[in-house]
Write an enzyme that holds these catalytic residues in place. Structure first.
Site, short mmCIF file in Angstrom:
data_model
loop_
_atom_site.label_atom_id
_atom_site.label_comp_id
_atom_site.label_asym_id
_atom_site.label_seq_id
_atom_site.Cartn_x
_atom_site.Cartn_y
_atom_site.Cartn_z
CD GLU A 66 37.52 30.88 46.94
OE1 GLU A 66 36.32 30.76 47.60
OE2 GLU A 66 37.67 30.08 45.93
C1 ACM Z 1 35.73 32.03 42.89
O1 ACM Z 1 34.46 31.76 42.84
N1 ACM Z 1 36.44 31.45 43.76
C2 ACM Z 1 36.34 32.91 41.89
#
Ligand code: ACM
Length: 481
Positions: A293
């Site tokens: 992310e």
């Molecule tokens: C995640 O759940 N961002 C690895």
């Protein structure tokens, strides 16, 4: 009736009769460490201080055949005694967990209970399907102290998990003391989701966790999440931020808004200094670099950042693990482990499929089967729903090798993110009753089924009751039809 073993062993034959453990049952186990764990466990619930004798009826030995592998064991119980054999200490330890489940549920009691203590006669030969059987605890969104982490380990051990992944850093807190950069914890550990005080592990604390896990044959995999999820680090050392400005501590629940200064060489000096301290503290072979992310970082910058950072970890002797986004980085070193986390119902990311086709090992944590922070159903008071709700059956009914065709799947991991979880009882609520099923996914042969699993799971509630695990989710599946 068959004993309720979870995870189901590779082969189990049940015979008539039982061996009864008594205060006179002698133990013979020359130089096996697993004996100490076993006799302490037996003593706690039975009150028996079992004598040692070379003709003991309870025998452990390291003379099992090599074909059993690193974690395999053979367990034979007849009316005269118990014989546990393995080729390694690790194998004996896993076998001890099976022996534990052959005893009445009261064996989980923290204080002595009345007998009798029958052990049904069986012949078991067992070894795991996968070598990576992990649980992950997020100590960044809410901090969990050494005692809470030990309790978490105690929850995983009976189900034969062997990896403890600790998510140590995130926007909301940096949880491990780094002596060269003390503000990471002096400042960056003082926040958490919401209003609480945060917290952190000293290096001695962390060493205590590593030793506790190692004594139970669990390897600690520390995660330093980069280059996103880094607000706490940047609030501690603003030069790590792209514009060098102090943007402050973060107590919310958003993701994907922070990024390190990927173009500054001082960022890499910082990371090298961090890895220099983390690598020896967690002596296992792995260092998890996160990589998820990083929405503020362009694809090009992300690839350049990871390409520069991975060798810093490798230079400290570590095999890198990263979330699946890192699959897009060209030229990943052979052996880099990628962790699949997106829901299984989504199409597989092309970069991940490509990395898998090049033989990179995958750890499977699809959020819609393995994320223990998902609510069970809409009425669950804790947890999140971004990947949907995750009932007990859905966490059991999936095949890790079916998601990415042709991939080299080394195992699974069950992450427990803690945005909404603040106490050890909250953790238990999300773990049970899903954790045992994930253990069976990780350990047992692929030919397993819900119909055979469900009665065993129901029987395990008696073990949780005996262990004093009070906050498990009273899932409808647990009720007899
Ligand atoms: C995640 O759940 N961002 C690895």
């Amino acid at each position: 009736m068959n004993p309720s073993l979870i995870p189901a062993p590779h082969t189990l034959v049940v015979h008539d009769g039982a061996f009864e453990l008594t205060p006179r049952t002698a133990v013979h186990a020359p130089e096996c460490h697993a004996t100490g764990f076993l006799t302490a466990l037996l003593r706690r619930a039975t009150g028996y201080a079992l004598p040692a004798a070379s003709e003991g009826a309870l025998r452990l030995s390291l003379d099992g055949p090599e074909e059993l592998g690193r974690e395999g064991y053979r367990l034979d119980v007849d009316t005269e005694g118990v014989r546990l054999r393995a080729h390694t200490e690790e194998g004996l330890f896993r076998g001890v967990q099976t022996l534990r489940q052959l005893l009445p549920a009261r064996i989980e009691s923290p204080r002595p209970c009345p007998g009798p203590w029958p052990i049904p006669c069986v012949s078991i030969t067992d070894a795991p399907r996968f070598r990576w059987r992990g649980v992950m605890l997020d100590v960044a969104r809410h901090f969990f102290d050494v005692e809470a982490v030990k309790r978490f380990i105690d929850r995983a051990v009976p189900y034969k998990f062997n990896i403890l992944h600790l998510h140590l850093t995130d926007d909301q807190g940096w949880r491990l003391r780094i002596e060269s950069h003390p503000r990471l914890t002096e400042h960056g550990a003082t926040s958490q989701v919401g209003e609480g005080p945060g917290g952190h592990f000293t290096q001695a604390d962390f060493a205590e966790i590593v030793a506790y896990a190692a004594a139970r044959h669990m390897t600690v995999v520390p995660e330093i999440d980069l280059p996103g999820h880094t607000q706490a680090a940047m609030a501690s050392y603003p030069h790590l931020a792209p514009d060098g400005a102090d943007t402050g501590l973060y107590r919310g629940m958003k993701v994907g808004f922070s990024q390190l200064a990927v173009h500054k060489s001082t960022t890499y000096d910082f990371l090298d200094a961090v890895f220099a301290e983390v690598a020896p503290l967690a002596p296992g072979p792995y260092l998890h670099l996160g990589g998820d992310e990083a929405h503020q970082t362009s694809a090009e910058d992300y690839a350049a950042f990871m390409t520069r950072t991975i060798p810093l970890a490798a230079g400290r002797g570590k095999t890198v693990v990263a979330w699946q986004e890192a699959a897009a980085v060209p030229g990943l070193p052979e052996g880099t482990h990628l962790q699949y986390w997106r829901p299984a119902r989504e199409p597989v990311a092309p970069a991940l499929a490509d990395a898998a086709s090049r033989g990179l090992p995958l750890i499977m944590s699809p959020a819609d089967h393995a994320y223990l922070d998902m609510k069970y159903d809409d009425s669950t008071p804790l947890g999140l729903t971004w990947a949907g709700t995750l009932g007990v059956r859905q966490s059991y009914d999936w095949d890790p090798e079916a998601l990415v065709p042709g991939a080299r799947v080394v195992g699974i991991e069950a992450p427990l993110w803690t945005e909404t979880l603040t106490t050890p009882d909250d953790l238990d609520h999300m773990l049970y009753p899903r954790l045992p099923g994930l253990a069976e996914v990780a350990w047992s042969p692929a030919a397993r089924d819900w119909a055979s699993y469900l009665p065993r799971l129901r029987a395990h509630t008696l073990r949780w009751d005996a262990a004093g695990i009070t906050s498990y989710h009273r899932s409808p599946e647990l009720r007899e039809d």
